[in-house]
Scaffold this active site. Structure first.
Site, PDB file in Angstrom:
ATOM      1  CD  GLU A 121      -1.518   2.388   1.639  1.00 61.05           C
ATOM      2  OE1 GLU A 121      -1.113   3.199   0.774  1.00 61.05           O
ATOM      3  OE2 GLU A 121      -1.528   2.624   2.849  1.00 61.05           O
TER       4      GLU A 121
ATOM      5  CD  GLU B 255       2.721   7.024  -0.081  1.00 57.72           C
ATOM      6  OE1 GLU B 255       3.121   5.848  -0.004  1.00 57.72           O
ATOM      7  OE2 GLU B 255       2.027   7.562   0.793  1.00 57.72           O
TER       8      GLU B 255
END
Length: 733
Positions: free
Chosen positions: A193, A202
């Site tokens: 995740e 990210e």
């Protein structure tokens, strides 16, 4: 080179600057993980908010794992981990998907493992099945986490849950992991995740690319299975004011032209998606289309670095398209039965759960006043993604962006400011307050030497426009040359010559009379506003006071200082959603996480209720003011900076559950105390500081017969100028 920020953000060196500017939320600019033999170390760039200086702090691996808890608490307590771990809907979805995906012993890789929650889910799932369905019968779980303080915390969690022997922890970035060196063979299953509000920020794409190339078997099982990005066209006056300074300023007649005609692109927001809790402005949004699908990313396949698509969108109503609001939905299993969505609550079947702050919706601003649409009209939305971001273009109305050109005379130079700063500069009431304060000072005496101590281009224009005879020195500590380029571009339109303005690079702490040309400083002013500090706590703008102190010997005896003082305000509030998002953890899907509470600054476990954090209160879900606003401390800028203490009684005026104290600074601009610029909760363009209570308090009235209620709180504060920290204590009165 790759850098790592404490809230798990992997960024390339090209994105280093923007990352360092977002990091005041963390209290740290950035971190870099390095290996030196067998020892691991992290270099943290720690910022001093009062001086603007920074220093590298080295964190080294403790082989015995017995380092004091306080060593890492400050590093992790301001990250988004706690908020994420309190997201029960997220945790349940990952647990259900992992239980379905792992049908026996296999090799599992967890990238960005954090506390090890997904790794523990995978290890447990392996023990619940008898028949292996993966490539071999040897089960293993590799937890890859590059941020050393989190690795230390993860190991504690694994030990508490008796999982330390079941999971191998690698303190490395995933692109540093080598098969045959760090892991025995390629992994059959990827659980990960590494998603932000935009989905890609990210480093999802480069992480998946390297994993598929070097770390995973062909056609691996992945959790999540895929992600879909959705969007919706909206009209919103509020969103329009966050980016279109030119048209907003056109309605203000104060003689100052931040965006002169012909230079419409001189100031703008960065062309990117801006995370925002859009549910908070639901009543100010007009939906102009149904939701539409934009991109789909299959985690089981190697993604491309770049992609483009054109979506035909049919208008469901007439209006101006001011923005594209986007969100994403995860399909966590291959059958499509387990989902998680970051959609706003107005989307039917969004599966919206409790309020959380780690994922929001994203807003992409449409330039200018927007694009007009008539009901049933069709328009194309062109979308493109790179490694870490998604951009949009409305066709055929919206002109192509040509990027930033630093040729000022050509009119293509663009000064990028935050959406909130754009809105402040376009706010007629705010401008009038500052204008009146400056006029009052100039009426008393025309300053021979004026210093703009902060990054306020508005103040620089204002003084240059109103006091042609003054010599103006601008510091622009954050804007630097960009601020000077801007002033040159707009000087003629504002009726002043750059001959009266001098840009000084030297830090004020090192100034002598030679730097001021042997003149005394008659006027020292600031908003205060420091470029790049949008995510900081309100009192960190007291950098102005520190710089005023450094200039003390150069001030004239009757020098005017603006603002004259700062008033630290406090209000007790019900903050149910925010408190729940940072409450202490017990078991998460069966795994004990209580060991992380003190380090992550959880409410209900930490004695002080965790750190004071900056938030836009109006975006914090369910909120309610329970007391009158009181002044708890005063900062007097007529005197050099010094330690300050304050104490106030906060009496409840409404019944409810008090979850925390909200603090901000009101800036008193003039000596008569008649002009005050507030940064409180009713002003949506500033963040406030939130000090959550360790245990919520039932708010009542004085004399109430209900002994479970408290009628007031005593709030005590102390400010330390050596580090810029504000200590906040409270107790029932």
């Amino acid at each position: 080179m790759v850098f790592l920020t404490p809230n798990r953000r992997l960024i390339s060196s090209a994105r280093l600057l923007s990352a360092s500017r977002s990091a005041p939320r963390l209290g740290l600019a950035l971190a870099r993980a390095m290996s030196s033999g067998s020892a691991q170390r992290v270099f943290q760039l720690r910022l001093d908010p009062l001086t603007g200086n920074s220093e590298w702090v080295v964190i080294e691996e403790d082989a015995r794992e017995t380092a004091p808890e306080s060593l890492h608490k400050g590093l992790l307590a301001t990250t988004s981990y706690l908020d994420m771990l309190n997201d029960s809907r997220r945790n349940r979805a990952f647990r259900e998907a992992i239980d379905k995906a792992i049908a026996g012993p296999c090799r599992v890789l967890d990238i960005g493992a954090g506390t090890g929650l997904l790794s523990m889910m995978a290890a447990r799932a392996m023990t619940l099945r008898d028949t292996p369905t993966c490539h071999n019968n040897n089960g293993s779980v590799i937890a890859c986490e590059s941020y050393l303080p989190m690795v230390k915390l993860m190991r504690k969690v694994l030990r508490v849950n008796d999982m330390a022997r079941s999971i191998t922890v690698l303190n490395k970035r995933s692109d540093e992991v080598r098969v045959g060196v760090d892991i025995d063979s390629r992994a059959d299953v990827l659980v990960s995740e590494i998603l932000d509000s935009e989905l890609l920020g990210e480093g999802l794409i480069p992480t998946l690319q390297h994993a598929h190339d070097m770390l995973l078997v062909e056609n691996p099982v992945t959790v999540p299975y895929k992600a879909i990005v959705y969007g919706q066209l909206v009209e919103s006056t509020y969103l329009w004011k966050l980016h279109d300074l030119y048209n907003n300023e056109a309605e203000i007649s104060d003689g100052i032209h931040l965006v002169p005609a012909g230079l419409e692109r001189i100031i703008g927001v960065k062309l990117q998606q801006h995370p925002m809790h859009c549910d908070a402005i639901k009543q100010e949004i007009k939906l102009l289309s149904e939701p539409f699908r934009i991109f789909e990313f299959n985690f089981g396949k190697r993604p491309e670095s770049h992609g483009e698509t054109a979506v035909r969108v049919k208008a469901t109503g007439s209006g101006q398209v001011n923005a594209v609001i986007s969100w994403w939905m995860l399909q966590l299993d291959d059958k499509g039965s387990i989902h998680y969505s970051t959609a706003p609550k107005w989307i039917a079947l969004s599966g919206a759960g409790n309020w959380c702050d780690h994922w929001k919706q994203c807003v992409w601003f449409i330039p200018g006043k927007g694009v007009p649409l008539a009901r049933d009209e069709e328009i194309f939305l062109c979308a493109a993604h790179g490694d870490t971001s998604i951009s949009y273009q409305l066709e055929p109305h919206q002109p192509k962006s040509t990027g930033v050109d630093h040729n000022v005379k050509g009119g293509d130079f663009c000064l990028s400011l935050s959406p909130e700063r754009i809105a402040i500069y376009g706010d007629a009431e705010w401008r009038l307050s500052v204008l009146n304060a400056i006029k009052a000072v100039l009426q008393r005496r025309a300053p021979s030497l004026c210093i703009i101590a902060d990054d306020s281009i508005f103040l620089a224009l204002l003084v240059a426009h109103l006091s042609i005879a003054s010599h103006i020195m601008v510091l622009f500590p954050g804007l630097q040359d960009k601020g000077v380029h801007y002033l040159k571009a707009v000087a003629d339109a504002n009726g002043f010559s750059m001959d009266c303005i001098e840009f000084v690079r030297k830090k004020m702490a090192n100034w002598t009379v030679h730097d001021t040309h042997k003149k005394a400083v008659d006027l020292l002013i600031a908003e205060p506003f420091y470029y790049g500090s949008d995510g900081m706590l309100p009192w960190q703008n007291l950098r102005f006071w520190n710089e005023r102190t450094a200039l003390d010997s150069l001030l004239s005896k009757d020098a005017s200082i603006m603002p004259c003082k700062g008033l630290l305000k406090v209000c007790a509030m019900s903050l149910l959603d925010l408190w729940n998002s940072r409450r202490s953890l017990d078991k998460i899907e069966g795994f004990d996480h209580s060991v992380v509470n003190a380090t992550l600054g959880a409410c209900g476990d930490a004695a002080d209720g965790g750190p004071c954090l900056p938030f836009f209160i109006w975006q914090c879900g369910e909120v309610k003011e329970l007391s009158q606003i009181v002044t708890v401390m005063e900062f007097d800028f007529s005197r050099p900076i010094s330690p300050c203490q304050g104490k106030a009684k906060v009496e409840f005026s409404e019944r409810g559950i008090c979850h925390g104290l909200v603090l901000w600074i009101d800036w008193v601009m003039d000596a008569e105390n008649s002009i005050v610029v507030s940064t409180g909760p009713d002003q949506r363009y500033w963040k406030q500081g939130v000090k959550l209570l360790s245990t919520p308090v039932a708010a009542g009235f004085h004399g109430s017969a209900d002994t479970s209620e408290t009628s007031s709180l005593i709030v005590q504060t102390s400010f330390d100028p050596s580090n810029g920290e504000l200590v906040i204590e409270h107790r029932p009165s």
